[in-house]
Design a protein around this motif. Structure first.
Motif, PDB file in Angstrom:
ATOM      1  N   GLY A 107       2.695  21.049 -15.452  1.00  0.00           N
ATOM      2  CA  GLY A 107       3.424  19.801 -15.280  1.00  0.00           C
ATOM      3  C   GLY A 107       2.919  18.703 -16.191  1.00  0.00           C
ATOM      4  N   ASP A 108       3.259  17.471 -15.819  1.00  0.00           N
ATOM      5  CA  ASP A 108       2.869  16.317 -16.628  1.00  0.00           C
ATOM      6  C   ASP A 108       1.347  16.178 -16.714  1.00  0.00           C
ATOM      7  OD1 ASP A 108       5.565  15.441 -17.127  1.00  0.00           O
ATOM      8  OD2 ASP A 108       5.627  14.728 -15.066  1.00  0.00           O
ATOM      9  N   GLY A 109       0.649  16.490 -15.616  1.00  0.00           N
ATOM     10  CA  GLY A 109      -0.803  16.399 -15.636  1.00  0.00           C
ATOM     11  C   GLY A 109      -1.432  17.400 -16.577  1.00  0.00           C
ATOM     12  N   SER A 110      -0.909  18.611 -16.599  1.00  0.00           N
ATOM     13  CA  SER A 110      -1.431  19.639 -17.504  1.00  0.00           C
ATOM     14  C   SER A 110      -1.181  19.259 -18.963  1.00  0.00           C
ATOM     15  CB  SER A 110      -0.782  20.989 -17.200  1.00  0.00           C
ATOM     16  OG  SER A 110      -1.081  21.415 -15.891  1.00  0.00           O
ATOM     17  N   LEU A 111       0.012  18.752 -19.239  1.00  0.00           N
ATOM     18  CA  LEU A 111       0.332  18.329 -20.603  1.00  0.00           C
ATOM     19  C   LEU A 111      -0.576  17.178 -21.023  1.00  0.00           C
ATOM     20  CD1 LEU A 111       2.221  18.639 -23.053  1.00  0.00           C
ATOM     21  CD2 LEU A 111       3.728  16.952 -21.978  1.00  0.00           C
ATOM     22  N   HIS A 112      -0.784  16.225 -20.118  1.00  0.00           N
ATOM     23  CA  HIS A 112      -1.675  15.097 -20.408  1.00  0.00           C
ATOM     24  C   HIS A 112      -3.075  15.598 -20.741  1.00  0.00           C
ATOM     25  CE1 HIS A 112      -3.616  11.115 -19.775  1.00  0.00           C
ATOM     26  NE2 HIS A 112      -4.602  11.877 -19.339  1.00  0.00           N
ATOM     27  N   ALA A 113      -3.586  16.555 -19.965  1.00  0.00           N
ATOM     28  CA  ALA A 113      -4.948  17.050 -20.176  1.00  0.00           C
ATOM     29  C   ALA A 113      -5.101  17.697 -21.547  1.00  0.00           C
ATOM     30  CB  ALA A 113      -5.304  18.046 -19.074  1.00  0.00           C
ATOM     31  N   VAL A 114      -4.122  18.512 -21.960  1.00  0.00           N
ATOM     32  CA  VAL A 114      -4.204  19.187 -23.254  1.00  0.00           C
ATOM     33  C   VAL A 114      -4.096  18.180 -24.395  1.00  0.00           C
ATOM     34  CG1 VAL A 114      -3.051  20.826 -24.783  1.00  0.00           C
ATOM     35  CG2 VAL A 114      -3.378  21.394 -22.372  1.00  0.00           C
ATOM     36  N   ILE A 115      -3.144  17.258 -24.303  1.00  0.00           N
ATOM     37  CA  ILE A 115      -2.973  16.263 -25.370  1.00  0.00           C
ATOM     38  C   ILE A 115      -4.201  15.368 -25.454  1.00  0.00           C
ATOM     39  CG2 ILE A 115      -1.662  14.196 -26.012  1.00  0.00           C
ATOM     40  CD1 ILE A 115       0.862  15.662 -25.171  1.00  0.00           C
ATOM     41  N   ARG A 122      -9.080  13.718 -28.405  1.00  0.00           N
ATOM     42  CA  ARG A 122     -10.531  13.504 -28.494  1.00  0.00           C
ATOM     43  C   ARG A 122     -11.151  14.357 -29.594  1.00  0.00           C
ATOM     44  NH1 ARG A 122     -10.226  14.103 -22.889  1.00  0.00           N
ATOM     45  NH2 ARG A 122     -11.187  16.169 -23.097  1.00  0.00           N
ATOM     46  N   ARG A 123     -10.568  15.553 -29.831  1.00  0.00           N
ATOM     47  CA  ARG A 123     -11.093  16.456 -30.854  1.00  0.00           C
ATOM     48  C   ARG A 123     -10.572  16.105 -32.254  1.00  0.00           C
ATOM     49  NH1 ARG A 123     -12.826  21.590 -29.106  1.00  0.00           N
ATOM     50  NH2 ARG A 123     -11.821  22.543 -30.914  1.00  0.00           N
ATOM     51  N   HIS A 124      -9.741  15.069 -32.350  1.00  0.00           N
ATOM     52  CA  HIS A 124      -9.137  14.649 -33.620  1.00  0.00           C
ATOM     53  C   HIS A 124      -8.299  15.762 -34.235  1.00  0.00           C
ATOM     54  CE1 HIS A 124     -11.701  11.096 -33.442  1.00  0.00           C
ATOM     55  NE2 HIS A 124     -12.758  11.889 -33.269  1.00  0.00           N
ATOM     56  N   GLU A 125      -7.646  16.560 -33.375  1.00  0.00           N
ATOM     57  CA  GLU A 125      -6.820  17.673 -33.834  1.00  0.00           C
ATOM     58  C   GLU A 125      -5.343  17.493 -33.493  1.00  0.00           C
ATOM     59  OE1 GLU A 125      -8.371  21.211 -32.097  1.00  0.00           O
ATOM     60  OE2 GLU A 125     -10.347  21.028 -33.034  1.00  0.00           O
ATOM     61  N   LEU A 126      -5.009  16.437 -32.766  1.00  0.00           N
ATOM     62  CA  LEU A 126      -3.657  16.320 -32.226  1.00  0.00           C
ATOM     63  C   LEU A 126      -2.599  16.212 -33.310  1.00  0.00           C
ATOM     64  CD1 LEU A 126      -1.898  16.095 -29.694  1.00  0.00           C
ATOM     65  CD2 LEU A 126      -2.271  13.624 -29.732  1.00  0.00           C
ATOM     66  N   ARG A 151      -8.420  -5.559 -13.718  1.00  0.00           N
ATOM     67  CA  ARG A 151      -8.083  -6.973 -13.913  1.00  0.00           C
ATOM     68  C   ARG A 151      -7.432  -7.222 -15.265  1.00  0.00           C
ATOM     69  NH1 ARG A 151     -10.346 -10.665 -10.270  1.00  0.00           N
ATOM     70  NH2 ARG A 151      -8.906 -12.095 -11.333  1.00  0.00           N
ATOM     71  N   ARG A 152      -7.653  -6.303 -16.195  1.00  0.00           N
ATOM     72  CA  ARG A 152      -7.031  -6.449 -17.516  1.00  0.00           C
ATOM     73  C   ARG A 152      -6.957  -5.092 -18.188  1.00  0.00           C
ATOM     74  NH1 ARG A 152      -7.567  -7.076 -22.984  1.00  0.00           N
ATOM     75  NH2 ARG A 152      -6.373  -8.791 -23.939  1.00  0.00           N
ATOM     76  N   ARG A 153      -5.794  -4.774 -18.736  1.00  0.00           N
ATOM     77  CA  ARG A 153      -5.614  -3.551 -19.506  1.00  0.00           C
ATOM     78  C   ARG A 153      -4.610  -3.815 -20.620  1.00  0.00           C
ATOM     79  NH1 ARG A 153      -7.317   1.225 -17.193  1.00  0.00           N
ATOM     80  NH2 ARG A 153      -7.044   1.983 -19.319  1.00  0.00           N
ATOM     81  N   SER A 154      -4.729  -3.047 -21.710  1.00  0.00           N
ATOM     82  CA  SER A 154      -3.766  -3.175 -22.805  1.00  0.00           C
ATOM     83  C   SER A 154      -3.469  -1.792 -23.372  1.00  0.00           C
ATOM     84  CB  SER A 154      -4.296  -4.101 -23.909  1.00  0.00           C
ATOM     85  OG  SER A 154      -5.455  -3.560 -24.511  1.00  0.00           O
ATOM     86  N   TRP A 155      -2.286  -1.659 -23.958  1.00  0.00           N
ATOM     87  CA  TRP A 155      -1.826  -0.387 -24.523  1.00  0.00           C
ATOM     88  C   TRP A 155      -1.094  -0.656 -25.832  1.00  0.00           C
ATOM     89  CZ3 TRP A 155      -1.203  -2.089 -19.583  1.00  0.00           C
ATOM     90  CH2 TRP A 155      -1.834  -1.353 -18.571  1.00  0.00           C
ATOM     91  N   HIS A 156      -1.203   0.287 -26.757  1.00  0.00           N
ATOM     92  CA  HIS A 156      -0.413   0.205 -27.973  1.00  0.00           C
ATOM     93  C   HIS A 156       0.187   1.576 -28.250  1.00  0.00           C
ATOM     94  CE1 HIS A 156      -4.195   1.826 -29.708  1.00  0.00           C
ATOM     95  NE2 HIS A 156      -3.404   2.361 -30.632  1.00  0.00           N
ATOM     96  N   LEU A 157       1.199   1.602 -29.097  1.00  0.00           N
ATOM     97  CA  LEU A 157       1.899   2.844 -29.412  1.00  0.00           C
ATOM     98  C   LEU A 157       1.403   3.400 -30.733  1.00  0.00           C
ATOM     99  CD1 LEU A 157       4.272   4.564 -28.223  1.00  0.00           C
ATOM    100  CD2 LEU A 157       5.684   3.527 -30.004  1.00  0.00           C
ATOM    101  N   GLU A 158       1.088   4.694 -30.728  1.00  0.00           N
ATOM    102  CA  GLU A 158       0.773   5.404 -31.956  1.00  0.00           C
ATOM    103  C   GLU A 158       1.991   6.253 -32.299  1.00  0.00           C
ATOM    104  OE1 GLU A 158      -2.442   8.719 -33.405  1.00  0.00           O
ATOM    105  OE2 GLU A 158      -3.197   6.947 -32.347  1.00  0.00           O
ATOM    106  N   LYS A 159       2.676   5.888 -33.353  1.00  0.00           N
ATOM    107  CA  LYS A 159       3.931   6.546 -33.702  1.00  0.00           C
ATOM    108  C   LYS A 159       3.678   7.938 -34.284  1.00  0.00           C
ATOM    109  CE  LYS A 159       6.117   2.115 -34.863  1.00  0.00           C
ATOM    110  NZ  LYS A 159       6.814   1.335 -35.926  1.00  0.00           N
ATOM    111  N   GLY A 160       4.544   8.879 -33.889  1.00  0.00           N
ATOM    112  CA  GLY A 160       4.497  10.217 -34.455  1.00  0.00           C
ATOM    113  C   GLY A 160       3.134  10.867 -34.382  1.00  0.00           C
ATOM    114  N   ALA A 161       2.482  10.778 -33.217  1.00  0.00           N
ATOM    115  CA  ALA A 161       1.093  11.231 -33.086  1.00  0.00           C
ATOM    116  C   ALA A 161       0.951  12.745 -33.107  1.00  0.00           C
ATOM    117  CB  ALA A 161       0.493  10.665 -31.797  1.00  0.00           C
ATOM    118  N   TYR A 162       1.997  13.470 -32.717  1.00  0.00           N
ATOM    119  CA  TYR A 162       1.921  14.934 -32.668  1.00  0.00           C
ATOM    120  C   TYR A 162       3.330  15.499 -32.685  1.00  0.00           C
ATOM    121  CZ  TYR A 162       3.153  14.434 -27.713  1.00  0.00           C
ATOM    122  OH  TYR A 162       3.804  14.137 -26.546  1.00  0.00           O
ATOM    123  N   SER A 163       3.436  16.820 -32.777  1.00  0.00           N
ATOM    124  CA  SER A 163       4.738  17.489 -32.799  1.00  0.00           C
ATOM    125  C   SER A 163       4.949  18.264 -31.504  1.00  0.00           C
ATOM    126  CB  SER A 163       4.854  18.444 -33.986  1.00  0.00           C
ATOM    127  OG  SER A 163       4.949  17.739 -35.200  1.00  0.00           O
TER     128      SER A 163
END
Length: 300
Positions: free
Chosen positions: A61-69, A74-78, A282-294
């Motif tokens: 599911g979504d959790g499994s996909l999140h874990a692999v991505i 983190r491995r700089h392989e995505l 209390r504070r969080r931020s996010w940005h988009l990385e375009k075209g990060a993987y296929s």
């Protein structure tokens, strides 16, 4: 088709074994497939280390996909990887956004006949990834409560009911918070009033099909932001009804926009990011990385 490494979580949702067998029957008609079973994200590094140049298929599911991505990031392989998805989870929201069939055998067939498409990825200020959606407020509380019911009902094959149960409980006592919300420098809320919830979507839905950001496309180079100010009892009921029909973004007390960066700060709030609960924050931020993987998606 090129060889595949299929990664599956042995603790995934109901119907996993039967669905996995059906998907493998289809995939092995045209490809050499190695199956790697994992029990936790800590085992992924060893599995990914031996992936070589093979495409990686996530059966879960979504959790499994999140874990692999997340592990690949983190491995700089995505960025060099091509992923496929066989939806075997409870909600399968990212598969819904991509139009991947929820039937495992049909999803396997779509994977064999699909084509790679570059996908965007949400990254927070800590370097953690969000594949599908991150949200706070009433929806995060629904996820917190729904996760408990999903765990209780999952062994009986009714884990999907955790989502509506959690949503109903959150609707009775929603956590109103005052937040400052900025999207690409535009202030949507400045702590001058309570909000019901905020959603930042790369994918369209959460919780097994609830479309918080119905127009989100994970390949369009933008985040979809939705903020609901529907805090009155009648307003909440009307908002929930519109949410079911996908028309909530037409309400006067709902603000939507598209952005590349979002910052949320103010009173304590909980987050649900790809179904994982964190907080209080209390504070969080996010940005988009375009075209990060296929990702291999069904043929149009």
């Amino acid at each position: 088709m090129d060889p595949l490494l299929l990664i599956t979580n042995v603790d995934a949702g109901g119907g996993r074994d039967e669905g996995l067998a059906a998907a493998l029957d289809v995939l092995r008609e045209d490809a050499d497939v190695e199956v790697a079973s994992t029990r936790n994200p800590g085992e992924l590094d060893g599995v990914l280390h031996r992936a070589g140049c093979r495409s990686i298929v996530v059966a879960g599911g979504d959790g499994s996909l999140h874990a692999v991505i997340s592990a690949l990031y983190r491995r700089h392989e995505l960025s060099q990887r091509t992923l496929g998805l066989i939806p075997l989870g409870t909600g399968n929201d990212f598969a819904r956004t991509l139009g991947i069939p929820l039937d495992p055998a049909e999803a396997a067939s779509a994977l064999l006949n699909g084509s790679p498409r570059r996908m965007d990825l949400i990254i927070d200020e800590l370097g953690e990834v969000v594949v599908n959606s991150v949200h706070a407020g009433a929806s995060a509380q629904a996820s917190r409560r729904g996760a408990r019911w999903k765990e209780r009902l999952g062994p009986f094959g009714f884990g999907i009911l955790g989502y509506p149960i959690g949503a109903a409980m959150a609707a009775l006592r929603p956590p109103f918070v005052r937040l400052r919300i900025e999207a690409d420098g535009h202030v949507i809320s400045d702590m001058d009033q309570h909000i019901l919830m905020i959603a930042i979507g790369n994918g369209a839905s959460v919780g097994g099909g609830t479309e918080l950001t119905p127009d989100a496309d994970p390949a369009d180079g933008k985040l979809d932001v939705m903020v609901s100010f529907a805090t009155g009892p009648l307003e909440r009921l009307a908002y929930v009804w519109k949410l079911r029909t996908g028309d909530h973004d037409q309400r006067d007390d709902v603000v939507t926009m598209r952005a590349s960066q979002v910052t949320v700060s103010g009173e304590s709030f909980y987050l649900s990011a790809d179904g994982e609960i964190s907080g209080p924050e209390r504070r969080r931020s996010w940005h988009l990385e375009k075209g990060a993987y296929s990702m291999i998606v069904p043929a149009r």
